[in-house]
Design a protein around this motif. Structure first.
Motif, short mmCIF file in Angstrom:
data_model
loop_
_atom_site.label_atom_id
_atom_site.label_comp_id
_atom_site.label_asym_id
_atom_site.label_seq_id
_atom_site.Cartn_x
_atom_site.Cartn_y
_atom_site.Cartn_z
N GLY A 175 0.72 -0.99 -0.14
CA GLY A 175 0.36 0.30 -0.15
C GLY A 175 0.67 1.11 0.26
N SER A 176 2.15 1.03 0.38
CA SER A 176 3.51 2.14 0.30
C SER A 176 4.39 2.44 -0.02
CB SER A 176 2.89 2.64 1.62
OG SER A 176 3.64 3.73 1.98
N GLY A 177 5.32 3.32 0.05
CA GLY A 177 6.82 3.07 -0.12
C GLY A 177 7.50 2.14 -1.33
N ILE A 178 8.20 0.85 -0.76
CA ILE A 178 8.77 0.17 -1.61
C ILE A 178 7.57 -0.90 -2.50
CG2 ILE A 178 10.79 -1.10 -1.35
CD1 ILE A 178 12.41 0.27 0.79
N GLY A 179 6.97 -1.03 -1.43
CA GLY A 179 6.04 -2.54 -1.31
C GLY A 179 5.25 -1.76 -3.09
N VAL B 46 -1.25 -7.14 -0.62
CA VAL B 46 -1.17 -7.34 1.13
C VAL B 46 -0.79 -6.10 1.99
CG1 VAL B 46 -0.86 -8.62 2.96
CG2 VAL B 46 -0.97 -9.77 0.60
N ASP B 47 -2.02 -5.54 2.69
CA ASP B 47 -1.44 -4.35 3.31
C ASP B 47 -2.39 -4.46 4.76
OD1 ASP B 47 0.31 -1.76 3.17
OD2 ASP B 47 -0.71 -1.61 4.29
N LEU B 48 -1.99 -4.26 5.85
CA LEU B 48 -2.35 -4.10 7.26
C LEU B 48 -3.46 -2.78 6.74
CD1 LEU B 48 -0.42 -3.25 10.28
CD2 LEU B 48 -2.31 -4.68 10.11
N ASP C 180 -7.23 0.51 2.74
CA ASP C 180 -8.41 1.93 1.67
C ASP C 180 -6.40 1.59 0.75
OD1 ASP C 180 -6.41 1.85 3.99
OD2 ASP C 180 -6.42 4.43 3.99
N ARG C 181 -5.35 1.54 1.65
CA ARG C 181 -4.14 2.07 0.67
C ARG C 181 -4.11 0.93 -0.64
NH1 ARG C 181 0.59 3.02 4.98
NH2 ARG C 181 0.44 5.63 5.02
N VAL C 182 -4.14 -0.80 -0.53
CA VAL C 182 -4.31 -1.59 -1.53
C VAL C 182 -5.16 -1.49 -2.36
CG1 VAL C 182 -2.88 -3.10 -0.78
CG2 VAL C 182 -5.14 -2.93 0.55
N ALA D 120 -4.49 -7.75 5.55
CA ALA D 120 -4.25 -8.57 6.19
C ALA D 120 -2.65 -8.13 7.25
CB ALA D 120 -3.24 -9.88 5.25
N ASP D 121 -2.68 -8.76 8.34
CA ASP D 121 -1.35 -8.54 8.84
C ASP D 121 -0.46 -9.23 9.36
OD1 ASP D 121 0.31 -7.99 11.98
OD2 ASP D 121 -1.32 -7.33 12.33
N ILE D 122 1.13 -9.44 8.82
CA ILE D 122 1.82 -9.97 8.14
C ILE D 122 2.24 -10.70 9.18
CG2 ILE D 122 2.46 -9.58 5.70
CD1 ILE D 122 4.97 -8.87 8.03
N ALA E 97 8.29 -10.19 0.44
CA ALA E 97 8.05 -10.25 1.53
C ALA E 97 9.01 -8.92 1.92
CB ALA E 97 8.83 -11.20 2.29
N ASN E 98 8.23 -7.72 1.81
CA ASN E 98 8.69 -6.50 2.56
C ASN E 98 7.99 -5.75 3.22
OD1 ASN E 98 9.55 -3.20 1.14
ND2 ASN E 98 7.13 -4.02 0.88
N ALA E 99 6.72 -5.60 3.53
CA ALA E 99 5.74 -4.80 4.87
C ALA E 99 6.86 -4.89 6.33
CB ALA E 99 5.01 -5.08 5.06
N ALA F 46 16.01 -3.13 18.10
CA ALA F 46 15.23 -4.05 17.53
C ALA F 46 15.20 -4.19 16.09
CB ALA F 46 14.33 -3.91 18.88
N TYR F 47 14.97 -3.09 15.46
CA TYR F 47 14.74 -3.08 13.97
C TYR F 47 15.74 -3.76 13.72
CZ TYR F 47 14.48 -0.57 9.59
OH TYR F 47 14.27 -1.12 7.94
N SER F 48 17.53 -2.99 14.13
CA SER F 48 18.34 -3.84 12.92
C SER F 48 19.02 -5.05 13.91
CB SER F 48 19.83 -3.33 13.85
OG SER F 48 19.72 -2.06 13.65
N ALA G 230 18.33 5.24 3.22
CA ALA G 230 17.73 6.14 2.72
C ALA G 230 16.57 5.71 2.10
CB ALA G 230 17.65 6.90 3.71
N ILE G 231 14.79 5.86 1.77
CA ILE G 231 14.17 5.71 0.86
C ILE G 231 13.32 6.48 1.65
CG2 ILE G 231 12.95 4.95 -0.99
CD1 ILE G 231 16.28 3.70 -0.98
N THR G 232 12.65 7.26 0.35
CA THR G 232 11.51 8.35 0.55
C THR G 232 10.43 7.52 1.05
OG1 THR G 232 13.15 10.80 -0.12
CG2 THR G 232 10.66 10.45 0.00
N THR G 233 9.44 7.65 1.69
CA THR G 233 8.38 6.59 1.89
C THR G 233 7.56 7.20 3.30
OG1 THR G 233 10.11 4.87 3.53
CG2 THR G 233 9.58 4.23 1.24
N HIS G 234 6.24 6.06 3.35
CA HIS G 234 5.70 7.04 4.49
C HIS G 234 6.67 6.11 5.90
CE1 HIS G 234 2.84 7.79 1.36
NE2 HIS G 234 2.78 8.82 1.87
N ILE G 235 7.72 5.37 5.81
CA ILE G 235 8.04 4.85 6.64
C ILE G 235 8.15 5.97 8.28
CG2 ILE G 235 10.00 4.78 7.16
CD1 ILE G 235 10.22 1.60 7.38
#
Ligand code: NAD
Length: 267
Positions: free
Chosen positions: A21-25, A42-44, A47-49, A68-70, A95-97, A162-164, A195-200
């Motif tokens: 629904g957003s950004g890279i995906g 697939v997205d949470l 409306d985006r998808v 769906a929530d992955i 598998a990107n979300a 946690a992210y890394s 860094a990529i310009t998205t809605h993250i």
């Protein structure tokens, strides 16, 4: 954007994209559709998808929007099933979300904050791959996992423990999966964007306690040597298309950095 099943680098293939629904995906889903794939989005956020589905259909392509929530096994299992049964096959899984989650010192991170990031980014990747295997095994295929420079080459983004960790785990998992699935002609690779310009930023929660642990890492001339700014989702989408297509048919088990040399400065 022209669609045709007779042309295109992934023509007649079926792709499933998480975080579509957003950004890279979103950019990758549009690119795969443009090159002839039918795409399950697939997205949470429903409306985006549906917006992305509308764009693909308007250009003459085929898409399916799936909420769906992955991180929930039942959700992603049924999303994969819906995609494979809609078109009778599955060839490409992106598998990107993912989320940045709460950025805070380890000392103040709650166990729940840690689990949320790991559940979405790492367990969600495992679940997406796991439930796709039965369909991918039929004809072989390509799995692409969105990892990051963080956790692989960069360890100086404070608060991202946690992210890394989730992003490093994805690369280890990708390599295990590549070897395990090679006999079925399923390729598995990871992309590691800078860094990529998205809605993250909408899924990034920076806590004030971070100031206490941050060691200033300064790059007076900027830390993006190639383009002097962040990358664009479309640039990442071109890499995803390459890894999804037969042009990369001898590439598996590999992380690919897409960061304009940003991670080399930090490393
Ligand atoms: P984004 O926020 O623009 O898009 C991510 C999408 O995933 C959103 O539409 C969101 O609704 C969806 N999503 C979030 N949690 C979900 C869940 N549990 N189930 C289903 N969908 C969910 O962000 P993006 O930057 O395009 O992020 C995509 C991937 O790229 C992430 O894995 C992220 O870690 C990675 N990444 C991003 C950057 C960057 O700078 N933007 C850099 C490196 C890696």
């Amino acid at each position: 954007m022209a669609h045709s099943n007779a042309v295109g680098r992934v023509r007649d293939k079926v792709a499933l994209v998480t975080g579509a629904g957003s950004g890279i995906g979103r950019a990758a889903a549009l690119r795969l559709a443009e090159e002839g794939a039918k795409v399950a989005l697939v997205d949470l956020k429903a409306d985006r998808v549906s917006e992305v589905k509308g764009r693909i259909e308007k250009a003459g392509g085929e898409a399916l929007a799936l909420e769906a929530d992955i991180s929930k096994a039942a959700d992603i299992e049924s999303a994969v099933r819906d995609a494979a049964s809609r078109w009778g096959r599955l060839d490409i899984v992106f598998a990107n979300a993912g989320i940045n989650g709460v950025l805070t010192p380890i000392e103040t991170m709650t166990p729940e904050e840690w689990s949320t990031t790991l559940d979405i980014n790492l367990k969600g990747t495992f679940l997406t791959v796991k439930y796709a295997i039965p369909s991918l095994k039929e004809k072989g295929g390509s799995i692409i996992i969105t990892s990051s420079i963080n956790g692989n080459r960069v360890f100086s983004n404070f608060g991202m423990s946690a992210y890394s960790t989730s992003k490093a785990g994805q690369v280890a998992f990708m390599q295990m999966a590549a070897l395990e699935l090679a006999q079925f002609r399923i390729r598995v690779n990871a992309i590691c964007p800078g860094a990529i310009t998205t809605h993250i930023d909408q899924n990034t929660h920076r806590e004030p306690e971070l100031e206490a642990i941050t060691i200033p890492v300064e790059f007076p001339k900027g830390d993006q040597p190639l383009e002097r700014g962040p990358g664009k989702p479309d640039q990442v989408a071109d890499l995803v298309l390459f890894l999804a297509s037969d042009e990369s048919n001898h590439i598996t088990g590999t992380p690919i950095y897409i960061d304009g040399a940003e991670s080399l400065l930090h490393g």
